[in-house]
Scaffold this active site. Structure first.
Site, PDB file in Angstrom:
ATOM      1  N   MET A   1       0.979  -1.472   0.046  1.00  0.00           N
ATOM      2  CA  MET A   1       0.626  -0.032   0.158  1.00  0.00           C
ATOM      3  C   MET A   1       0.921   1.393   0.204  1.00  0.00           C
ATOM      4  O   MET A   1       0.840   2.589   0.603  1.00  0.00           O
ATOM      5  CB  MET A   1      -1.278   0.085   0.905  1.00  0.00           C
ATOM      6  CG  MET A   1      -1.848  -1.115   1.081  1.00  0.00           C
ATOM      7  SD  MET A   1      -3.129  -1.212   2.342  1.00  0.00           S
ATOM      8  CE  MET A   1      -2.075  -0.583   3.753  1.00  0.00           C
ATOM      9  N   GLY A   2       2.170   1.161  -0.350  1.00  0.00           N
ATOM     10  CA  GLY A   2       3.245   2.151  -0.249  1.00  0.00           C
ATOM     11  C   GLY A   2       4.027   2.676   0.616  1.00  0.00           C
ATOM     12  O   GLY A   2       3.347   2.075   2.168  1.00  0.00           O
TER      13      GLY A   2
ATOM     14  N   HIS B   1       8.869   1.331   3.559  1.00  0.00           N
ATOM     15  CA  HIS B   1       9.712   1.231   4.783  1.00  0.00           C
ATOM     16  C   HIS B   1      11.145   0.456   4.888  1.00  0.00           C
ATOM     17  O   HIS B   1      10.684  -0.370   3.744  1.00  0.00           O
ATOM     18  CB  HIS B   1       9.165   1.678   5.657  1.00  0.00           C
ATOM     19  CG  HIS B   1       8.154   0.707   6.478  1.00  0.00           C
ATOM     20  ND1 HIS B   1       8.435  -1.045   6.434  1.00  0.00           N
ATOM     21  CD2 HIS B   1       6.776   0.680   6.626  1.00  0.00           C
ATOM     22  CE1 HIS B   1       6.983  -1.956   6.433  1.00  0.00           C
ATOM     23  NE2 HIS B   1       6.446  -1.327   6.235  1.00  0.00           N
ATOM     24  N   GLU B   2      11.771  -0.216   5.661  1.00  0.00           N
ATOM     25  CA  GLU B   2      12.544  -1.437   5.195  1.00  0.00           C
ATOM     26  C   GLU B   2      11.914  -2.891   5.598  1.00  0.00           C
ATOM     27  O   GLU B   2      12.600  -3.219   4.446  1.00  0.00           O
ATOM     28  CB  GLU B   2      13.287  -1.123   6.433  1.00  0.00           C
ATOM     29  CG  GLU B   2      14.862  -0.396   6.723  1.00  0.00           C
ATOM     30  CD  GLU B   2      14.406   0.544   6.743  1.00  0.00           C
ATOM     31  OE1 GLU B   2      13.108   1.405   6.881  1.00  0.00           O
ATOM     32  OE2 GLU B   2      15.773   1.504   7.176  1.00  0.00           O
TER      33      GLU B   2
ATOM     34  N   HIS C   1       9.014  -3.742   3.605  1.00  0.00           N
ATOM     35  CA  HIS C   1       8.983  -4.051   2.203  1.00  0.00           C
ATOM     36  C   HIS C   1       9.855  -3.846   1.473  1.00  0.00           C
ATOM     37  O   HIS C   1      10.185  -4.688   0.308  1.00  0.00           O
ATOM     38  CB  HIS C   1       8.441  -2.330   1.576  1.00  0.00           C
ATOM     39  CG  HIS C   1       7.442  -1.863   2.107  1.00  0.00           C
ATOM     40  ND1 HIS C   1       6.960  -0.624   3.063  1.00  0.00           N
ATOM     41  CD2 HIS C   1       5.622  -2.316   2.148  1.00  0.00           C
ATOM     42  CE1 HIS C   1       5.547  -1.246   3.539  1.00  0.00           C
ATOM     43  NE2 HIS C   1       4.958  -1.811   3.212  1.00  0.00           N
TER      44      HIS C   1
ATOM     45  N   LYS D   1       4.915 -10.246   8.911  1.00  0.00           N
ATOM     46  CA  LYS D   1       4.610  -9.191  10.147  1.00  0.00           C
ATOM     47  C   LYS D   1       2.852  -9.071  10.295  1.00  0.00           C
ATOM     48  O   LYS D   1       2.226  -9.353  11.079  1.00  0.00           O
ATOM     49  CB  LYS D   1       4.861  -7.490   9.860  1.00  0.00           C
ATOM     50  CG  LYS D   1       3.860  -6.820  10.147  1.00  0.00           C
ATOM     51  CD  LYS D   1       4.661  -5.679  10.905  1.00  0.00           C
ATOM     52  CE  LYS D   1       3.314  -4.621  11.539  1.00  0.00           C
ATOM     53  NZ  LYS D   1       2.186  -4.051   9.954  1.00  0.00           N
TER      54      LYS D   1
ATOM     55  N   GLN E   1      -2.425 -12.049   7.068  1.00  0.00           N
ATOM     56  CA  GLN E   1      -2.682 -12.210   5.597  1.00  0.00           C
ATOM     57  C   GLN E   1      -1.634 -13.609   4.848  1.00  0.00           C
ATOM     58  O   GLN E   1      -2.418 -14.123   4.209  1.00  0.00           O
ATOM     59  CB  GLN E   1      -2.177 -11.155   5.390  1.00  0.00           C
ATOM     60  CG  GLN E   1      -2.291 -10.477   3.620  1.00  0.00           C
ATOM     61  CD  GLN E   1      -1.751  -9.111   3.783  1.00  0.00           C
ATOM     62  OE1 GLN E   1      -2.957  -8.509   4.238  1.00  0.00           O
ATOM     63  NE2 GLN E   1      -0.425  -9.019   3.365  1.00  0.00           N
TER      64      GLN E   1
ATOM     65  N   VAL F   1      10.528  -6.830   9.937  1.00  0.00           N
ATOM     66  CA  VAL F   1      11.841  -6.283   9.272  1.00  0.00           C
ATOM     67  C   VAL F   1      11.578  -4.966  10.797  1.00  0.00           C
ATOM     68  O   VAL F   1      10.212  -4.385  11.156  1.00  0.00           O
ATOM     69  CB  VAL F   1      11.837  -4.995   8.599  1.00  0.00           C
ATOM     70  CG1 VAL F   1      13.258  -4.111   9.014  1.00  0.00           C
ATOM     71  CG2 VAL F   1      12.630  -6.336   7.160  1.00  0.00           C
TER      72      VAL F   1
END
Ligand code: AMP
Length: 281
Positions: free
Chosen positions: A30-31, A34-35, A37, A149, A153, A176
């Protein structure tokens, strides 16, 4: 790197890559990258010829009283990160592009959703599996990368891929964390400085749980109570849930043994945070 905002252009490009026999690694997000992703992007980059990142804040997976409008966005920064991570394509559609017609067919998540976030956020996982079904058909990935995380899902997507026979391999990547243990999340920017300090206690509470399990604690209720009292003592958050289930089936347990997920969700003033650990004993 190319950015596509329409489904037709993205599909045309993917078709060309597939005809050349290229493998496609896909990281749906979803943009506000951060680290967490970036870890997924790096892994996907290593394992595939082509790397596709999607950025889409999916309204279907937000409830009416949730933070859709407050969800942070910064496409320009995301674009820079994507370039750094050697992404080949960003798929960045608008809501109208993704949901231009009223749907004639729906995708509904039935298993692994009546607990944890699925219970607190009714309809959330229906939104997730619907958008992923569309994205899988647009991107046709060889491998798709998700973070643990959001372990529920991962479990739900595992069911989606198996039930609908998507020819894609699911890759689950470790969470992370910040140096104090807080799981990296786009939502962390909506914490006040004091809440940000307290938020480190979420992981400390999970670690406390892990050490009790490792020491031989088998009583689910006792474990949950210990974690809850730690969070009450150290934070001003409201506990949404603290739970323990088998993983990935997410079945209830009374006695702790085998592979289990210890998961929690708490609400701060503007943000709901989740975290979990998976323990195998
Ligand atoms: P989101 O943009 O929040 O939808 O997340 C996109 C993907 O990144 C999901 O598969 C998340 O599980 C994953 N992700 C988010 N935060 C982290 C993190 N701290 N560590 C690893 N993966 C993460």
């Amino acid at each position: 790197m190319k950015v596509f905002t329409t489904i037709a252009e993205m599909q045309r490009e993917i078709l060309t890559e597939k005809q050349k026999g290229k493998t496609i690694g896909f990281v749906p997000t979803m943009g506000f990258l951060h680290e967490g992703h970036i870890g997924l992007l790096k892994k996907a980059r290593q394992e595939n010829d082509i790397l596709v990142l999607s950025i889409f804040v999916n309204p279907l997976q937000f409830g009416p009283s949730e933070d859709l409008d407050a969800y942070p966005r910064d496409f320009e920064k995301d674009r820079q990160i994507a370039i750094q991570e050697k992404t080949d394509y960003i798929f960045f559609p608008s809501v109208d592009e993704m949901y231009s017609t009223s749907p004639s067919v729906g995708v509904i998540a039935k298993e692994r959703v009546n607990v944890l976030c699925g219970k607190s956020r009714p309809g959330h996982f229906d939104g997730v599996v619907t958008v992923l079904t569309k994205l899988f058909n647009i991107i046709q990935p060889t491998r798709v990368y998700f973070g643990l995380k959001d372990a529920q899902q991962v479990a739900v997507v595992d069911g989606l891929i198996k039930d609908f026979h998507f020819p894609v391999q699911l890759k689950a990547i470790e969470t992370v964390r910040e140096s104090d243990g807080l799981a990296k999340s786009s939502r962390n920017v909506n914490l006040t400085p004091e809440e940000r300090r307290q938020a480190a206690e979420l992981y400390r509470a999970l670690e406390l749980g892990r050490s009790l399990i490792k020491k031989g604690e088998t009583d689910r209720l006792k474990l949950i109570q210990t974690i809850e009292s730690h969070l009450k003592k150290t934070t001003e958050s409201t506990v949404d849930y603290i739970e323990l289930y088998t993983y990935p089936d997410l079945k209830p347990i009374e006695e702790i043994k085998g592979k289990v997920i210890l998961a929690l969700a708490v609400k701060f003033s503007k943000v709901r945070l989740i975290d979990n650990i998976i323990v195998d004993i």
